[in-house]
Write an enzyme that holds these catalytic residues in place. Structure first.
Site, mmCIF file in Angstrom:
data_model
loop_
_atom_site.group_PDB
_atom_site.id
_atom_site.type_symbol
_atom_site.label_atom_id
_atom_site.label_comp_id
_atom_site.label_asym_id
_atom_site.label_seq_id
_atom_site.Cartn_x
_atom_site.Cartn_y
_atom_site.Cartn_z
ATOM 1 N N LYS A 1 0.818 -1.211 0.000
ATOM 2 C CA LYS A 1 0.000 0.000 0.000
ATOM 3 C C LYS A 1 0.852 1.261 0.000
ATOM 4 O O LYS A 1 0.462 2.265 -0.608
ATOM 5 C CB LYS A 1 -0.951 0.012 1.193
ATOM 6 C CG LYS A 1 -0.301 0.130 2.563
ATOM 7 C CD LYS A 1 -1.358 0.090 3.653
ATOM 8 C CE LYS A 1 -0.727 0.158 5.039
ATOM 9 N NZ LYS A 1 -0.091 1.442 5.312
ATOM 10 N N THR A 2 2.019 1.239 0.655
ATOM 11 C CA THR A 2 2.880 2.429 0.646
ATOM 12 C C THR A 2 3.363 2.717 -0.767
ATOM 13 O O THR A 2 3.437 3.878 -1.189
ATOM 14 C CB THR A 2 4.083 2.229 1.588
ATOM 15 O OG1 THR A 2 3.604 1.928 2.906
ATOM 16 C CG2 THR A 2 4.942 3.479 1.630
ATOM 17 N N ARG B 1 2.906 -10.082 10.480
ATOM 18 C CA ARG B 1 4.187 -9.347 10.608
ATOM 19 C C ARG B 1 5.350 -10.227 10.180
ATOM 20 O O ARG B 1 6.452 -9.737 9.932
ATOM 21 C CB ARG B 1 4.445 -8.900 12.059
ATOM 22 C CG ARG B 1 3.436 -7.973 12.713
ATOM 23 C CD ARG B 1 3.086 -6.771 11.892
ATOM 24 N NE ARG B 1 1.881 -7.042 11.114
ATOM 25 C CZ ARG B 1 1.461 -6.284 10.108
ATOM 26 N NH1 ARG B 1 2.150 -5.233 9.739
ATOM 27 N NH2 ARG B 1 0.359 -6.591 9.461
ATOM 28 N N GLN C 1 -7.441 -5.202 10.023
ATOM 29 C CA GLN C 1 -6.343 -4.731 10.877
ATOM 30 C C GLN C 1 -6.775 -3.575 11.774
ATOM 31 O O GLN C 1 -5.943 -2.805 12.250
ATOM 32 C CB GLN C 1 -5.153 -4.307 10.014
ATOM 33 C CG GLN C 1 -4.564 -5.435 9.193
ATOM 34 C CD GLN C 1 -3.321 -5.008 8.431
ATOM 35 O OE1 GLN C 1 -2.272 -4.729 9.023
ATOM 36 N NE2 GLN C 1 -3.430 -4.944 7.108
ATOM 37 N N ASP D 1 -3.984 7.218 4.878
ATOM 38 C CA ASP D 1 -3.515 5.861 5.136
ATOM 39 C C ASP D 1 -4.138 5.348 6.436
ATOM 40 O O ASP D 1 -4.536 6.134 7.304
ATOM 41 C CB ASP D 1 -1.992 5.871 5.232
ATOM 42 C CG ASP D 1 -1.395 4.471 5.158
ATOM 43 O OD1 ASP D 1 -2.136 3.518 4.854
ATOM 44 O OD2 ASP D 1 -0.171 4.336 5.405
ATOM 45 N N GLU D 2 -4.200 4.027 6.596
ATOM 46 C CA GLU D 2 -4.707 3.382 7.825
ATOM 47 C C GLU D 2 -6.090 3.927 8.212
ATOM 48 O O GLU D 2 -6.357 4.234 9.371
ATOM 49 C CB GLU D 2 -3.713 3.581 8.989
ATOM 50 C CG GLU D 2 -2.304 3.118 8.699
ATOM 51 C CD GLU D 2 -2.157 1.600 8.650
ATOM 52 O OE1 GLU D 2 -3.178 0.900 8.756
ATOM 53 O OE2 GLU D 2 -1.031 1.124 8.488
#
Length: 810
Positions: free
Chosen positions: A61-62, A668, A297, A247-248
């Site tokens: 996504k970044t 992770r 998430q 974002d997020e």
């Protein structure tokens, strides 16, 4: 008339950048789309309607965000200053800005890429006069807020045991996140307790205003109020920000949602007050909005995050489009299959299955330990094995559900000489000497900051005691002065001793001398060094016989180094517009440095290891691990009552958030994943037998290699009568570092006798020293082993062993 204000980068702030001009030079179109899969490419080139990018863990996504920003600038001719990109950490913002700059050059510096709080600070510095604040306002962090709320509790003459700063501030924060000010809250009070809380909120907010200070929640709440109240200001920023990226998004709370809505909503209500401009003039169309997130998430409900913001995005923005990113570039397929299996047990979620073309990889390794010490020894041994086969200690991360679980890992790692770093423990900026130094700096920038001023008034000791402070405070209240103004007029303070007056005059003279440096625009590191020298703070530490004071001097030297690095950075100042900095109009100053420090987050403090060093193992809670990745991950404490947490076991909503937390932990891991639990774990000073976590049963059985199961549990690692330790075999490094852990263990053994437990039944109302008021939900056990489950409202349901818990029956 339109606004005639100006913001660097635009001739007029009210004018939107011209996107009809030819695209500027930059990377080739193919270069911007190179390496992207089809859904990623669609997100980058999307135009028009609001866009929701559902980005699974590790799905790049970044890369999508940075390529889209570069695409907007290079291919669509967007002015960099018209782009607002919001992330949740300063580290992520810096990484995104650096990546875009690599693609399109230095003009990317004009973009606003920051956290919600940083963006709001920049807006408020320019516009806060409309809300009655000066542009030099201070930003109070958690410790400052606790100190101020402590003063409020004292001034309202409240019972300090019943009303403590922590629970009060949590209650206030929850209301601010819902954009409810003291008046709103006061109107809805239903009993005496709520009236008391509301009164504390009102006085706390008034004291913040008197100190020209804002807390973290205020930064967003005040910005939303500014945009909703002053139509011209709202239109100004809607015209400036033509492209908004968040974002997020799954972690946003109501206030953050309202901020985005004010900037990007399709329909704008008429302003409550202020000149909205010519009513015949067409309003600027809404900005292009792209939000990126993953409902799977969403793990920050306890901070006010509302998962409905992302779940209901297409309802809030009816013309919205969604794109799903499912290809994972981080983990092996085995790890992803396990994650998909666990999260699939949550109801009502958007179907999504992560996949990877990196191959299956190794199976997950499981271990059932006798107790938490055995579990920690297993983790330490596996890390040693990883290092012995050519790996690095810094490849490994140990995750746990609560901070308290780190203690055993620390003890074992110290004993075995395993280098480690606890992220989210005692943070650098929360150490006393660092906080004192920053209080000096904040007071120099904002003399009205009474909390900072009082903190350092007698630090180091300079003969200004509590009686002298009371005399000065009496003068301030009598003549309606700020505390700083009263210090400058201390000669008028009733009852002030001559010696105290002399000391106060010396302090005032020192502060005014230092203030002159700030007013002259001196570098932040120079001001800090002058403060530490002129105040005598460092000298007092160097003259001390306390061995810890030598470490405190080193910490202050590190703070000076941080300030120097900041001052040397030509685009460091977050409140100065980067275009001004680039033009040499603004140098990063002390106020900018204080903002940078105030907005630091846990994950910004991860250790940077040299390439040729083995590094250290990272220990952290699962909440802190969000957004990070490690080659080797240990997911520990997988027991019902530990993870998932005990307070979630009877609540489906909370249990699903715990499952999302497990999903975050699993994803992770890049290459290896280890899962572990203990058959017996100490809880409230007594052994607790918890069943295995239900999340273990949700893993595909063929993907887990159980090195040891509960059926194979043995007593081989119990301590023997010769005194051998259960903490493993010590190494030379361990012997040098074990003393602090040994002292903690000794202190625990010599703890004061238990208090007499109150007799409680479900429905009883109780008061806890730090958690506040609560209602008993259930009681288990008897005598010294009586455990009560108590609902403390916003603090959740807590299980407390009554012989130790500071609980009083009402």
């Amino acid at each position: 008339m339109r606004s005639q204000h100006t913001i660097p980068g635009f001739e007029r702030l009210g004018d939107a950048p011209d996107e009809s001009r030819p695209p500027r030079r930059g990377p080739a179109r193919d270069e911007l789309l190179a390496g992207l899969n089809e859904p990623q490419r669609a997100a980058v080139v999307h135009e028009g309607a609001p866009l929701l990018v559902v980005a699974g863990a590790g799905s790049g996504k970044t890369r999508v965000l940075t390529r889209r920003i570069a695409w907007l600038i290079s291919e669509r001719g967007a002015h960099p200053g018209s782009i607002l990109a919001i992330t949740f950490t300063n580290k992520a913002a810096a990484e995104m800005k650096e990546r875009v700059e690599d693609l399109v050059g230095k003009r990317a510096r004009i973009m606003w890429v920051s956290t919600f709080h940083s963006a709001c600070v920049r807006i408020l510095r320019k516009e806060c006069d409309k809300l009655g604040y000066k542009s030099t306002f201070s930003i109070y962090d958690a410790a400052d807020q606790k100190r101020l709320m402590g003063l409020v509790i004292r001034d309202l003459d409240l019972d300090a045991k019943r009303f403590q700063p922590g629970p009060l501030l949590h209650w206030v924060s929850s209301h601010k996140n819902e954009l409810r000010d003291p008046d709103d809250v006061t109107k809805d009070t239903r009993n005496k307790l709520e009236e008391t809380y509301a009164a504390a909120y009102a006085l706390y907010q008034r004291r913040l205003g008197e100190a020209n200070a804002l807390d973290f929640d205020d930064l967003i709440m005040m910005t939303v109020r500014l945009l909703e109240t002053f139509g011209e200001v709202r239109e100004t920023y809607r015209r400036r920000f033509r492209h908004v990226l968040v974002d997020e998004y799954q972690d946003t709370n109501h206030a953050q949602y309202a901020l985005i809505h004010a900037l990007c909503a399709d329909r704008i209500e008429e302003p409550v007050s202020g000149d909205a401009g010519d009513p015949d003039e067409a309003r600027v169309p809404p900005a292009e909005l792209m939000v990126v997130g993953d409902a799977d998430q969403s793990i920050y409900a306890f901070r006010g995050a509302n998962i409905r913001n992302i779940m209901d995005f297409e309802q809030d923005f009816p013309h919205a489009t969604s794109i799903l990113l499912e290809q994972n570039y981080r983990s092996t397929q085995t790890i992803l299959t396990a994650a998909n299996s666990v999260i699939g047990h949550n109801k009502g979620r958007l179907p999504k299955r992560l996949w990877s073309d990196a191959g299956d990889g190794e199976r997950i390794v499981g271990y059932v330990a006798d107790d938490e010490h055995d579990e920690a020894r297993f983790v330490s041994g596996e890390i040693d094995a990883h290092v012995d086969t050519g790996g690095r200690a810094s490849d490994a991360a140990v995750f746990y559900r609560t901070n308290a679980q780190s203690r055993v890992f620390e003890e074992v790692f110290i004993r075995t000489g395993q280098p480690y770093k606890v992220v989210g423990g005692v943070r650098f900026y929360e150490r006393r000497e660092v906080r004192d130094a920053l209080a000096y700096l904040r007071m120099l920038v904002n003399p009205d900051d009474q909390v900072s001023l009082r903190r350092i008034l007698n630090a180091p000791k300079r003969g200004i005691g509590d009686r002298a402070v009371a005399c000065v405070q009496a003068l301030a209240e009598r003549d309606r002065l700020t505390f700083w103004e009263a210090l400058r007029r201390a000669h008028d303070a009733p009852g002030l001793a001559t010696r105290s007056l002399t000391n106060i005059r010396g302090f005032v003279a020192m502060v005014e001398e230092l203030q002159s440096m700030v007013e002259a625009g001196e570098r932040a590191d120079v001001v800090l060094e002058s403060v530490l020298a002129r105040s005598g703070y460092v000298a007092s530490l160097e003259d001390s016989d306390d061995p810890q004071d030598a470490t405190r001097v080193e910490n202050l030297a590190e703070l000076v180094a941080v300030a120097r690095e900041f001052s040397d950075d030509p685009v460091a100042g977050p409140s100065a517009d980067p275009s001004d900095v680039d033009a040499g109009l603004v140098a990063p100053g002390l106020q900018d440095f204080l903002e940078r420090v105030a907005l630091v987050a846990d994950t910004d403090q991860l250790p940077d290891q040299p390439q040729d060093a083995g590094g250290v193992v990272t220990l952290m809670t699962l909440h802190t691990a969000k957004g990070l990745e490690f080659p080797v991950v240990f997911l520990t404490g997988l027991e019902d009552g530990v993870f998932p947490h005990s307070r979630s076991l009877g609540d489906q909503v909370e249990l699903e958030e715990e499952r999302r937390l497990a999903y975050v932990g699993v994803t992770r891991a890049e290459q290896r994943l280890f899962i572990s639990r203990a058959v017996v774990r100490s809880a409230w000073g007594a052994p607790s037998h918890n069943p295995g976590s239900r999340f273990l049963d949700e893993l595909p059985v063929d993907l887990v290699d159980w090195r040891r199961t509960e059926a194979a549990q043995t007593q081989w690692n119990r301590p023997d009568l010769s005194g051998s330790t259960r903490l493993g075999s010590p190494t030379d490094a361990g012997r040098r570092n074990f003393s602090s852990a040994a002292l903690r263990a000794d202190a625990a053994a010599r703890a004061k006798p238990a208090r007499r437990a109150p007799s409680l039944v479900p429905g009883d109302r109780v008061s806890h020293d730090s958690l506040g008021l609560g209602t008993v939900v259930a009681v288990e056990g008897s005598g010294e082993r009586t455990v009560a489950s108590i609902d403390f409202g916003s603090e959740g349901v807590r299980r407390l062993l009554l012989r130790y818990a500071p609980v009083e029956k009402l």
